[in-house]
Design an enzyme around this catalytic site. Structure first.
Site, short mmCIF file in Angstrom:
data_model
loop_
_atom_site.label_atom_id
_atom_site.label_comp_id
_atom_site.label_asym_id
_atom_site.label_seq_id
_atom_site.Cartn_x
_atom_site.Cartn_y
_atom_site.Cartn_z
N PRO A 2 -40.20 12.60 -64.59
CG PRO A 2 -41.00 14.70 -65.20
CD PRO A 2 -40.90 13.28 -65.69
CD GLU A 3 -37.68 9.37 -59.72
OE1 GLU A 3 -37.52 9.23 -58.49
OE2 GLU A 3 -36.91 8.84 -60.55
#
Length: 286
Positions: A2-3
């Protein structure tokens, strides 16, 4: 992994569902989930009883929930497969449930689920700026009011590396990972191996604008989900993967000029560019 957009979606869910609530007790089902809490699982759980979360904050890919004592917070990183889920107690435990927070006011409870156990939680002290001490070295992200464009520009051109490698450096700019770096560089018409010391002020301005645009677009669509591992606090996947212009689009026509998107190896991963819109620089830094 996840960013920034995915983590921000989770942060917003936590702000809506757990802030202001008092913890009745905490159950640690797997010690690796709290391995960053050096005092151990029992201390992690015991130190949170009768504490309340006062906020939900984020820097880059890290989340933290400040406690009502004003000096500590629960710090979390989702890793490759971590999920923070808001669930009713009657919902059966997830297969990979690692930590459960039960609140004094009853449902819903907060669960940390992590299939690969690369993520984790810890209780940490807060620095003078309200950022947990263990992540104080992480730079502000481009959506943070504390982010300074000119400071970033000066640091960027001093790096003397490829621009994508610089974007992935969390001490320079946080929250940008492989997906959104490729998307921002495509929008800015910059090749990932463009040397940072050749970037002019308009190039950096265009790059930051592109980073912010793609982050905002991803946030509107709940982030990017390529599998069931990234979900928001309600277990729902994002759908920005349907709007990607470069990342994962090898062989497909560029949405701007029609040239097939190219894939190159990069730092044990891949980079996706349009050969026409993002020509390889003469002195590329891979």
């Amino acid at each position: 992994m996840p960013e920034l957009p995915e983590v921000e979606v989770v942060r917003r869910g936590l702000a809506a569902h757990v802030v202001g609530r008092v913890i009745d007790h905490v159950e640690v089902a797997h010690h690796r989930a709290v391995r960053r809490h050096v005092a151990g699982p029992a201390d992690f759980a015991g130190s949170l009883v009768e504490s309340a979360f006062t906020d939900a904050r984020r820097r880059g890919k890290y989340l933290w929930l400040p406690l009502d004592d004003g000096v500590r917070a629960v710090v979390g990183h989702l890793g490759m497969s971590g999920q923070l889920l808001v669930q009713a107690a009657a919902v059966p435990d997830e297969t990979h449930l690692r930590v459960r927070f039960v609140f004094a006011d009853g449902d819903p409870e907060l669960r940390f689920v992590d299939q690969r156990t690369f993520g984790g939680l810890a209780v940490a002290g807060l620095g003078p700026d309200g950022v947990p001490v263990p992540i104080a070295h992480i730079a502000p992200d481009p959506l943070d009011p504390a982010f300074d464009d000119e400071t970033f520009r000066q640091a960027l051109v001093r790096r003397r590396t490829g621009v994508k490698r610089a974007l992935l450096d969390q001490s320079l700019i946080s929250g940008v990972g492989n997906i959104y770096a490729d998307e921002a560089l495509w929008r800015a018409k910059l090749h990932f191996a463009r040397p940072t010391d050749t970037l002019r002020r308009p190039d950096v301005t265009r790059l930051l604008q592109s980073v912010r645009e793609v982050m905002a677009a991803a946030l509107r669509q709940g982030g990017t989900s390529f599998d069931s591992l990234y979900v928001n606090v309600n277990g729902e996947s994002g759908y920005f993967d349907r709007s990607l212009d470069a990342y994962g689009q090898e062989g497909r026509p560029c949405h701007r000029c029609g040239t097939p998107i190219r894939r190159d190896p990069f730092m044990n991963r891949s980079s996706y560019t349009c050969p026409r819109c993002q020509p390889r620089p003469r002195h590329a830094r891979w």
